[in-house]
Design a protein around this motif. Sequence first.
Motif, PDB file in Angstrom:
ATOM      1  N   VAL A  28      27.163  14.222  99.981  1.00  0.00           N
ATOM      2  CA  VAL A  28      27.631  12.852 100.541  1.00  0.00           C
ATOM      3  C   VAL A  28      27.002  13.672 102.149  1.00  0.00           C
ATOM      4  O   VAL A  28      28.276  14.082 102.553  1.00  0.00           O
ATOM      5  CB  VAL A  28      29.648  12.001 100.305  1.00  0.00           C
ATOM      6  CG1 VAL A  28      29.233  10.801 101.374  1.00  0.00           C
ATOM      7  CG2 VAL A  28      29.740  12.004  98.818  1.00  0.00           C
ATOM      8  N   ARG A 212      32.399   6.352 104.550  1.00  0.00           N
ATOM      9  CA  ARG A 212      31.275   7.242 103.955  1.00  0.00           C
ATOM     10  C   ARG A 212      31.729   7.426 103.526  1.00  0.00           C
ATOM     11  O   ARG A 212      30.639   8.634 102.745  1.00  0.00           O
ATOM     12  CB  ARG A 212      30.957   7.533 105.085  1.00  0.00           C
ATOM     13  CG  ARG A 212      29.980   5.746 106.063  1.00  0.00           C
ATOM     14  CD  ARG A 212      29.262   7.350 107.555  1.00  0.00           C
ATOM     15  NE  ARG A 212      27.334   7.588 106.738  1.00  0.00           N
ATOM     16  CZ  ARG A 212      27.106   8.415 107.204  1.00  0.00           C
ATOM     17  NH1 ARG A 212      27.335   8.850 108.550  1.00  0.00           N
ATOM     18  NH2 ARG A 212      25.563   8.519 107.252  1.00  0.00           N
ATOM     19  N   ASP A 215      29.208   4.691  99.060  1.00  0.00           N
ATOM     20  CA  ASP A 215      27.774   3.806 100.220  1.00  0.00           C
ATOM     21  C   ASP A 215      28.240   2.619  99.115  1.00  0.00           C
ATOM     22  O   ASP A 215      28.714   2.481  97.963  1.00  0.00           O
ATOM     23  CB  ASP A 215      27.060   4.524  99.282  1.00  0.00           C
ATOM     24  CG  ASP A 215      25.488   3.884  99.947  1.00  0.00           C
ATOM     25  OD1 ASP A 215      25.906   3.111 100.456  1.00  0.00           O
ATOM     26  OD2 ASP A 215      24.526   4.439  99.087  1.00  0.00           O
ATOM     27  N   TRP A 216      27.432   1.807 100.363  1.00  0.00           N
ATOM     28  CA  TRP A 216      27.811   0.043 100.083  1.00  0.00           C
ATOM     29  C   TRP A 216      26.711  -0.503  98.925  1.00  0.00           C
ATOM     30  O   TRP A 216      26.734  -1.289  98.812  1.00  0.00           O
ATOM     31  CB  TRP A 216      27.988  -0.241 101.403  1.00  0.00           C
ATOM     32  CG  TRP A 216      26.563  -0.252 102.326  1.00  0.00           C
ATOM     33  CD1 TRP A 216      26.113   1.021 102.843  1.00  0.00           C
ATOM     34  CD2 TRP A 216      25.655  -1.078 102.002  1.00  0.00           C
ATOM     35  NE1 TRP A 216      24.598   0.943 103.213  1.00  0.00           N
ATOM     36  CE2 TRP A 216      24.053  -0.509 102.960  1.00  0.00           C
ATOM     37  CE3 TRP A 216      25.011  -1.630 101.215  1.00  0.00           C
ATOM     38  CZ2 TRP A 216      23.113  -0.959 102.614  1.00  0.00           C
ATOM     39  CZ3 TRP A 216      22.998  -2.655 101.462  1.00  0.00           C
ATOM     40  CH2 TRP A 216      22.900  -1.788 101.872  1.00  0.00           C
ATOM     41  N   ARG A 217      25.907  -0.124  98.708  1.00  0.00           N
ATOM     42  CA  ARG A 217      24.845  -0.008  98.105  1.00  0.00           C
ATOM     43  C   ARG A 217      25.296  -0.658  96.369  1.00  0.00           C
ATOM     44  O   ARG A 217      24.588  -1.770  96.288  1.00  0.00           O
ATOM     45  CB  ARG A 217      24.026   0.766  98.156  1.00  0.00           C
ATOM     46  CG  ARG A 217      23.286   0.892  99.226  1.00  0.00           C
ATOM     47  CD  ARG A 217      22.159   2.256  99.444  1.00  0.00           C
ATOM     48  NE  ARG A 217      21.632   2.056 100.895  1.00  0.00           N
ATOM     49  CZ  ARG A 217      21.753   3.151 102.029  1.00  0.00           C
ATOM     50  NH1 ARG A 217      23.031   3.672 101.365  1.00  0.00           N
ATOM     51  NH2 ARG A 217      21.401   2.885 103.474  1.00  0.00           N
ATOM     52  N   THR A 255      30.600   3.438  92.762  1.00  0.00           N
ATOM     53  CA  THR A 255      30.593   4.769  93.812  1.00  0.00           C
ATOM     54  C   THR A 255      31.048   6.267  93.447  1.00  0.00           C
ATOM     55  O   THR A 255      30.485   6.382  94.401  1.00  0.00           O
ATOM     56  CB  THR A 255      31.533   4.131  95.439  1.00  0.00           C
ATOM     57  OG1 THR A 255      32.656   4.279  95.089  1.00  0.00           O
ATOM     58  CG2 THR A 255      31.016   2.318  95.685  1.00  0.00           C
ATOM     59  N   ARG A 264      18.539   5.745  97.695  1.00  0.00           N
ATOM     60  CA  ARG A 264      19.759   5.361  98.534  1.00  0.00           C
ATOM     61  C   ARG A 264      19.251   3.473  98.416  1.00  0.00           C
ATOM     62  O   ARG A 264      20.088   2.838  97.109  1.00  0.00           O
ATOM     63  CB  ARG A 264      18.854   4.533  99.857  1.00  0.00           C
ATOM     64  CG  ARG A 264      20.173   5.682 101.108  1.00  0.00           C
ATOM     65  CD  ARG A 264      18.920   5.242 102.428  1.00  0.00           C
ATOM     66  NE  ARG A 264      19.989   6.200 103.317  1.00  0.00           N
ATOM     67  CZ  ARG A 264      19.531   6.300 104.678  1.00  0.00           C
ATOM     68  NH1 ARG A 264      18.584   5.223 104.988  1.00  0.00           N
ATOM     69  NH2 ARG A 264      20.333   7.788 105.311  1.00  0.00           N
ATOM     70  N   ARG A 267      20.506   3.953  94.248  1.00  0.00           N
ATOM     71  CA  ARG A 267      22.110   3.935  93.967  1.00  0.00           C
ATOM     72  C   ARG A 267      22.050   2.627  94.414  1.00  0.00           C
ATOM     73  O   ARG A 267      23.455   1.395  94.008  1.00  0.00           O
ATOM     74  CB  ARG A 267      22.907   4.206  95.808  1.00  0.00           C
ATOM     75  CG  ARG A 267      23.170   5.399  95.395  1.00  0.00           C
ATOM     76  CD  ARG A 267      24.071   6.162  96.199  1.00  0.00           C
ATOM     77  NE  ARG A 267      23.549   6.052  97.602  1.00  0.00           N
ATOM     78  CZ  ARG A 267      22.935   7.121  98.067  1.00  0.00           C
ATOM     79  NH1 ARG A 267      22.520   8.587  97.377  1.00  0.00           N
ATOM     80  NH2 ARG A 267      22.752   7.227  99.727  1.00  0.00           N
TER      81      ARG A 267
END
Length: 321
Positions: A28, A212, A215-217, A255, A264, A267
């Motif tokens: 991460v 963090r 991850d927001w994705r 997540t 990225r 995800r």
Amino acid sequence: MSTQTTTAAQDGVVTQGPTLIIGPAPYVHAPLTRQAILAVFITAVVPVLGVATYFFGWRALGVAVAAVAGAYGAEVVAHWARQRSLFGSPGPALVTGLVLALALPPAVPLWIPFIGAFFGVLVAQELFGGYGYQIFHPAMVGWVFLVISFPSFMEGWLEPFELVTAATPLSQIRAGAGPDLWTLFAGTTAGALGETSVPAILLGGLLLLVTRVADWRPVVGMLGTVALMGWAFTGNPLAELMAGAALFGAFFVATDPVTTPLTRWGRFLFGVGVGLVMMVIRLWASRPEGVAFAILFMNSLVPLVNLLTRPRPKKGATAGA
């Protein structure tokens, strides 16, 4: 993953250089150690567990303690079998136990979370080499095991405060009725311990995103897909988001840095896939909810997603450039 400076002697000349040390997942991008990441995650779960205790009484804590005990017990058995120290870090067991506990109905017997967590950690985590090497999310494996093995105990839905048997909002919506949006938001409905209170889930999820640790994705991919399919097929996307385990699954399960893709875009696609499979189960399968099944299905596709989304060199680039 870290670097250390080493000293090497070549032809009588002593040189120093960095050595790359690669440890187990999760990887991460955060200024935190693995133990700190686990601590942040556990802190983010506290509001959800606190509201569950307020809604359903001290039994909610009993379910959580039983699940954590089962998860830690599985780790102890695995360490004993490998002839390692029996008492390792309790962080992974706390995470798995709490996630499983919050996915369970309030009225389950306390041996149910213990067995589910024990099975999930032993089979989905320790048989793959321990924490950081698992392919499938251990808590979701434990949940599916319980649903298949003890289905009658996994339907103990209770109304908050009243603690009387009640139907979940998803079941009511599929029957053509359901609670209003404010009731869904406040969480004063029947459901799993961790899926009812939207403010508590959002508070914990925001902490994970800000630090963090998460991850927001995958969150955006999953919730965006749920909202889009809810608008297209039911006309009520907000109800689909707030009813059931969509929000809890998006922030606290989808997540997970170990069982989700490395890239990225991967995800984000993972989240889209979870939302798509979950809504297919909700709309057309016999079960009203499908978060755990969707998570495990997409876990199995992580190697393929990594392959399809891996970075490729730009055209014209050469190895020596």
